[in-house]
Design an enzyme around this catalytic site. Sequence first.
Site, PDB file in Angstrom:
ATOM      1  N   ASP A 290       0.996  -0.933   0.167  1.00 24.26           N
ATOM      2  CA  ASP A 290      -0.115  -0.004   0.115  1.00 24.26           C
ATOM      3  C   ASP A 290       0.951   1.029  -0.071  1.00 24.26           C
ATOM      4  OD1 ASP A 290      -3.162   0.655   1.433  1.00 24.26           O
ATOM      5  OD2 ASP A 290      -1.936   1.784  -0.020  1.00 24.26           O
TER       6      ASP A 290
HETATM    7  C1  GLC Z   1      -4.314   4.369  -0.099  1.00 26.33           C
HETATM    8  C2  GLC Z   1      -5.179   3.276   0.076  1.00 26.33           C
HETATM    9  C3  GLC Z   1      -5.332   1.957  -0.981  1.00 26.33           C
HETATM   10  C4  GLC Z   1      -5.197   2.817  -2.230  1.00 26.33           C
HETATM   11  C5  GLC Z   1      -3.852   3.320  -2.395  1.00 26.33           C
HETATM   12  C6  GLC Z   1      -3.484   3.930  -3.738  1.00 26.33           C
HETATM   13  O1  GLC Z   1      -3.544   4.788   0.880  1.00 26.33           O
HETATM   14  O2  GLC Z   1      -4.992   2.493   1.390  1.00 26.33           O
HETATM   15  O3  GLC Z   1      -6.632   1.363  -0.792  1.00 26.33           O
HETATM   16  O4  GLC Z   1      -5.412   1.755  -3.321  1.00 26.33           O
HETATM   17  O5  GLC Z   1      -3.725   4.030  -1.207  1.00 26.33           O
HETATM   18  O6  GLC Z   1      -4.513   5.056  -4.013  1.00 26.33           O
END
Ligand code: GLC
Length: 751
Positions: A290
């Site tokens: 993430d």
């Molecule tokens: C965010 C979220 C994740 C998302 C990623 C990209 O922090 O936790 O669900 O897909 O970043 O946007």
Amino acid sequence: MKLKSTSAIILIITFFVIVHYSQNKSKDQKKDIAQKVDSVLSLMTLDEKIGQLNQYNDDWQATGPITLDGDKENQILNGKVGSILNCMGAERTKSWQKIAMQSRLKIPLLFGQDVVHGYKTTFPIPLAESCSWDLEAVELSARISATEASASGIHWTFAPMVDIARDPRWGRVMEGAGEDTYLASKIAYARVKGFQGDKPGAINSLMACAKHFAAYGAAIGGRDYNSVDMSDRLLWEIYLPPFKAALDAGVATFMTSFNDINGVPSTANSYLLRDILKEKWGFEGFVVSDWGSVGEMIRHGNVKNEYEAARAAITAGCDMDMESRCYINNLEALVHDGKVPIALIDDAVKRILRKKFEIGLFDDPFRFCNSEREKKELNNPYHPAVARDMARKSIVLLKNENNLLPLSKDIKTIAFIGPLVKELKQNKGFWDVDVPGVDSNFIVSQWEGLKNKVGDKTNLLYAKGCDIEGENKNGFAEAIKIAEQADVIILSIGERRDMSGEAKSRSNLNIPGVQEDLLKELLTTGKPIVVLINTGRPLVFNFTVDNAQAVLYTWWLGSEAGNAIADLLFGDYNPSAKLTMTFPLSVGQIPIYYNHFNTGRPALNDEDRFYRSAYTDLSIYPKFEFGYGLSYTSFQYSELHLSKHKMKHDEKIEVSVTITNTGKYAGEEVVQLYLRDVVGSIARPVKELKDFKKIKLEPGESKTITFTIDSEKLSFYNQKLEWVAEPGEFELIIGASSRDIRLSDHFELVE
Ligand code: GLC
């Protein structure tokens, strides 16, 4: 006769030849891609290999704390970037891809985006969609989202979010499918199939991403990013199955979660990523971290610096590093220092290259960058119609005193009041997509939806009444004034769209500001009041639901919100949705969920208040239970029949039940089948959803539906984490909700 049998034989032979050919064809394709991946890998320098594991955010929209590099173009030219996220549009993605085609090996970039509930056409937030219990509709919603996003240059969506969530204080409940593992697993499967289509690489498909692996929804206190503390047994029984369902649906990628589980951050959790995902489950796709979660392990306190963070993550099985830069800045040194074997790097690179080959990017890096197709798909008139249908199916009717709803189309005057009535973008909820060059005017506001419905026949009056937040009551007088002229009041209140979502945990779940005070004032007019509640989570709104005549939980319904709400208000669609999360009486009741253990001193009713697991100052019941939802009609359940009352492990029990529409409106009912394993080596929940059917019945119509009980439905993880069905008595419950039990019976699993 002879001729017929001959042609039947020819047909059967042809069938098996086709099946054999297509199986071999996919095996050949897999082998062919594997060879191509190996040959590209053999040409790559270590630098270029590490570049494939590096994902940057585009410069436009960040979904996390961004650091601008400034020399992204240079890094792409030197093969140091494998993927870009938050880059949208056929032209924008083409521009970056053109740069990648000037690099030494011309390895195409992957473009990823959070296409969670729609791209331009916005669907209801996923938690709302889950309340439809309509797997086909949920799949179609993802299908349309993929069609639009893939036409806009995007290859990969960071969806579905499949985190089980039992705590509405956690703002990200809006992104998932609620608290129940069985239903959430079915929905996870449907969403992956919807995003990815029938085969990888189809021009109107996206690679999907099962996230956030794992147990992110169990953050202590419902506080986003917080630690998770749980037994492996609970992890396996409640939180992992939706991920396994996504994998069974062929999901292309997984995303790690921010949280630690029992002190080990998911991003470096080899038990999750290697033992379970890549070994036990045989996952062949790739794992992306993430946003920044590789580097965040320093703050977690599990590693002392970025060098160690990179080593821990790549060793545990995290293949791609989203935005932390730990991989691009440290992996080369780690390999040279002998801390990370090149084989680990190669495995991660191959997983990523395999996906790029599968979706055809090596054949044509620009195949998704077609502006003509983008224009056509983003303006496809079929898409809003699908969004409207999904929205209608997502609205939950919580109360309808004296059958106030549906409203008559001959009604003279309606006062439509509240801070959300004329809003546009609010209806999109969190994790909507701001498509470049598309403003919010295409969204059907709640006001416009009502105007579309009643035309000039009804006198529609409007007053905002108050803001979503704040203590200002200056607008109350005007609201009262128009309310006094009306035959019915419709009050649209709730959260702001970004009060639920990532980093949006709330310590109280009340409707913000003075909106319920406004309701209190409006009640003094004595006019019938319908309340619409717009939000991304279960709220606590006891005054509203105890005093308004009718309440519709409208969540955030997306671009067709106004039309869908109007369809229900005037009975052009009969509400059929059922809650997929328990709604607490108060925030003090959390966590509260339906499939709990009985305990040695069960709370069985509100009368017996002693020696039981309950609060002395609060009812034991939630405000609304899992599976609850009303209709404009009523349904009778009868004739529950089991084919037998004893079954062996390899046998099945056929269950049938008859449902009759006893009201005057056609309607759909979600018939729920729960089981209770009365005695188990591990205490078993008082009930667990094991199947459901959504059926449509005309007034007076009856249908007999069937369910099949097999030993899979009786199984659970025992103390040794073995998936077992233990002999003994089972209670079978047929309900219109987890509490509205209509029929029940018992059966026995024998040796
Ligand atoms: C965010 C979220 C994740 C998302 C990623 C990209 O922090 O936790 O669900 O897909 O970043 O946007």
